[in-house]
Every structure is written in C-alpha cells, then in structure tokens.
Design an enzyme around this catalytic site. Structure first.
Site, PDB file in Angstrom:
ATOM      1  N   HIS A  35       0.841  -1.197   0.000  1.00 14.25           N
ATOM      2  CA  HIS A  35       0.000   0.000   0.000  1.00 14.25           C
ATOM      3  C   HIS A  35       0.877   1.249   0.000  1.00 14.25           C
ATOM      4  O   HIS A  35       2.088   1.191   0.265  1.00 14.25           O
ATOM      5  CB  HIS A  35      -0.926   0.022   1.221  1.00 14.25           C
ATOM      6  CG  HIS A  35      -0.184   0.135   2.515  1.00 14.25           C
ATOM      7  ND1 HIS A  35       0.278  -0.967   3.214  1.00 14.25           N
ATOM      8  CD2 HIS A  35       0.204   1.227   3.245  1.00 14.25           C
ATOM      9  CE1 HIS A  35       0.894  -0.562   4.300  1.00 14.25           C
ATOM     10  NE2 HIS A  35       0.873   0.755   4.347  1.00 14.25           N
TER      11      HIS A  35
ATOM     12  N   HIS B  26       5.555   6.474  -1.275  1.00 16.24           N
ATOM     13  CA  HIS B  26       6.200   5.236  -1.711  1.00 16.24           C
ATOM     14  C   HIS B  26       5.354   4.036  -1.323  1.00 16.24           C
ATOM     15  O   HIS B  26       4.450   4.130  -0.483  1.00 16.24           O
ATOM     16  CB  HIS B  26       7.583   5.102  -1.076  1.00 16.24           C
ATOM     17  CG  HIS B  26       7.534   4.961   0.416  1.00 16.24           C
ATOM     18  ND1 HIS B  26       7.409   6.037   1.266  1.00 16.24           N
ATOM     19  CD2 HIS B  26       7.573   3.864   1.226  1.00 16.24           C
ATOM     20  CE1 HIS B  26       7.380   5.632   2.520  1.00 16.24           C
ATOM     21  NE2 HIS B  26       7.476   4.300   2.531  1.00 16.24           N
TER      22      HIS B  26
END
Length: 272
Positions: free
Chosen positions: A127, A215
């Site tokens: 995620h 990220h």
C-alpha cells in the site's frame, strides 16, 4: 392489609430500592403489632454484579495479552506505542494490487539484499500510506470515518507510478523498509493528504509529514540498515531499470482510499 404490586426491575439500583421499601414496611408492621415483631425475618440486601452483554464484550475483545508485546513473536517488530485496551491503531492508505511480474522482480531484489547479511521480509499487504499511524479511542472510530468520508467527497480517481528504490527507517529506528518511490502523480496524492490531515486536526491527531516521500514499502528488516544497505541499493536499482521489458514501473490505480482501524477496514471510493 392491601397488597401493593410493584413492577419488577432488572437494575441493581432498582432492586435495592425494592428491598429497602420492603424492609421499611415490615419494620412498621412489627412496630404496630407486637405479635408480628418476630414473624418477619430481617432481610439482608445482597448486591449481585450482573454480567456485561455480549455485544459490549465484543467491542473490546480480550485478544491482547503480554505475549503480544513480545517482539520475538512478531519477527522482531516492536510496537511504536504500547497497546492499551480501547486504543485502536489507525492509518489511511491507498492499496496496491501487484501485477504478476512484480513478484518475480521482488524475489530477485530480496535475493540481492539478503546477500548483505540482512533478513528481509516481504510486506504482507502492499500500500501507499497517506497518514501516520495514530491512535483512536473506540468511540471515535465512526465519527472519524464520517469526517474522512465527507472530506473526500470531491476527490477524483487518478493513476500514479513508482520506479525508484529507496530505503526508509521508522521514527524509532527499529525497522528498515525497502520502498519504491512515486515518480508521477504527486499532485493528486497531496490533495488526498490535505483531506486526510483535516480530519486528523479535527480529532487533534498527528498529521502527515510536511514533505512526504510517497512510496510503496516492498519489504522490511529489523534495525536501522539505511547506511549498510546504501551500496547494495544501487545494484537493486539496476535490476529495476534493466527489466526485460524496459524499466519497471509500479502502477497504482487510485480508485479507492482505505482506513485501517485495528482489524477493521473502511473503504472510500473516489469519484470517477
């Protein structure tokens, strides 16, 4: 003598009231009629603790014992904050559903990383985080998610991509993460963070980083290895760039934002 019917009650205070009135009535009868002085036994009031309904017990499950604080049971991971009953660890994120080729690439990257002596564990759920991990009290959960939903009502779907490897370390310096940093799609991500931060401020919780490095974390290891793994990172980046079909780009179709609170997940579809 007229008998007075009283409505039965299930509450402890109500039961005490009924017994108290019965004792007063019996005492009065004994005082007026000597023949009855010894005919009524004196009643002792006994308080009984009633069990909690099951629905309340389910709200605070007893699934946390001293063993959950033992890092050896969690691959060496250490909690960022001590667990307290009624506190729910909460964070907001965009899910990533990896392509088939991603698994092969990750396996090759972790093989290179492991050659430097560290034991890397792949992330169970990939995620992109849009908040820090905060603590919600149980009675905040529903209002928090209502506020979040209201703040996202005008947010649109979009696509972002990531392709540059980077090492991250948590604030406690207890874990190092191998992540793939976003290279396209920053603007809509910042819009989402602003919406999430408004809810955080409403509940006086910590907002996201001022200059976030968006990220997707790919894997983690115990300890701060950001310096030790710096040289190896260049070799891993070459694996990404020299992918057989060209430089690998991790593509996120951002159609749904999620909020994980303890073991519950709330979903917020973005506008088409």
């Amino acid at each position: 003598m007229r008998t007075v019917r009283r409505r039965p009650t299930e509450t402890k205070s109500g039961l005490q009231g009924v017994w108290s009135k019965m004792e007063v009535s019996m005492s009065a009868q004994r005082g007026r009629n000597p023949k009855l002085r010894n005919s009524f036994p004196k009643l002792d009031c006994v308080c009984i603790r009633l069990p909690l309904p099951g629905i309340l017990l389910d709200m605070f499950p007893e699934d946390v014992s001293s063993q959950t604080e033992d890092s050896s049971l969690h691959g060496g991971r250490v909690r960022s904050f001590k667990h307290e009953r009624g506190n729910w660890a909460t964070y907001v994120y965009l899910p990533y559903h990896p392509e088939e080729e991603f698994g092969e690439l990750l396996e090759e990257l972790l093989s290179l990383a492991g050659a430097h002596g560290a034991v890397w564990t792949p992330q169970e759920e990939l995620h992109l985080s849009l908040s820090q991990t905060v603590v919600l009290r149980h009675h905040w959960i529903q209002p928090f998610n209502r506020s979040l939903r209201a703040g996202l009502v005008h947010c649109k779907r979009f696509v972002c991509s990531a392709g540059r490897l980077r090492l991250y370390c948590n604030d406690e310096r207890t874990r190092t993460f191998l992540g793939m940093e976003v290279c396209a799609g920053h603007a809509p991500l910042l819009d989402l963070v602003q919406a999430v931060d408004r809810t955080m401020k409403e509940f006086r919780l910590e907002t996201f980083y001022k200059e976030p490095s968006f990220h997707v974390s790919l894997a983690w290891c115990v300890g701060d290895l950001t310096v030790q793994m710096g040289e190896c990172l260049q070799g891993m980046q070459r694996v990404v760039d020299d992918h057989e079909e060209g430089p690998f780009l991790l593509r996120l179709d951002c159609v749904e934002l999620r909020c994980r609170t303890g073991n519950k997940t709330f979903r917020f579809p973005l506008e088409p």
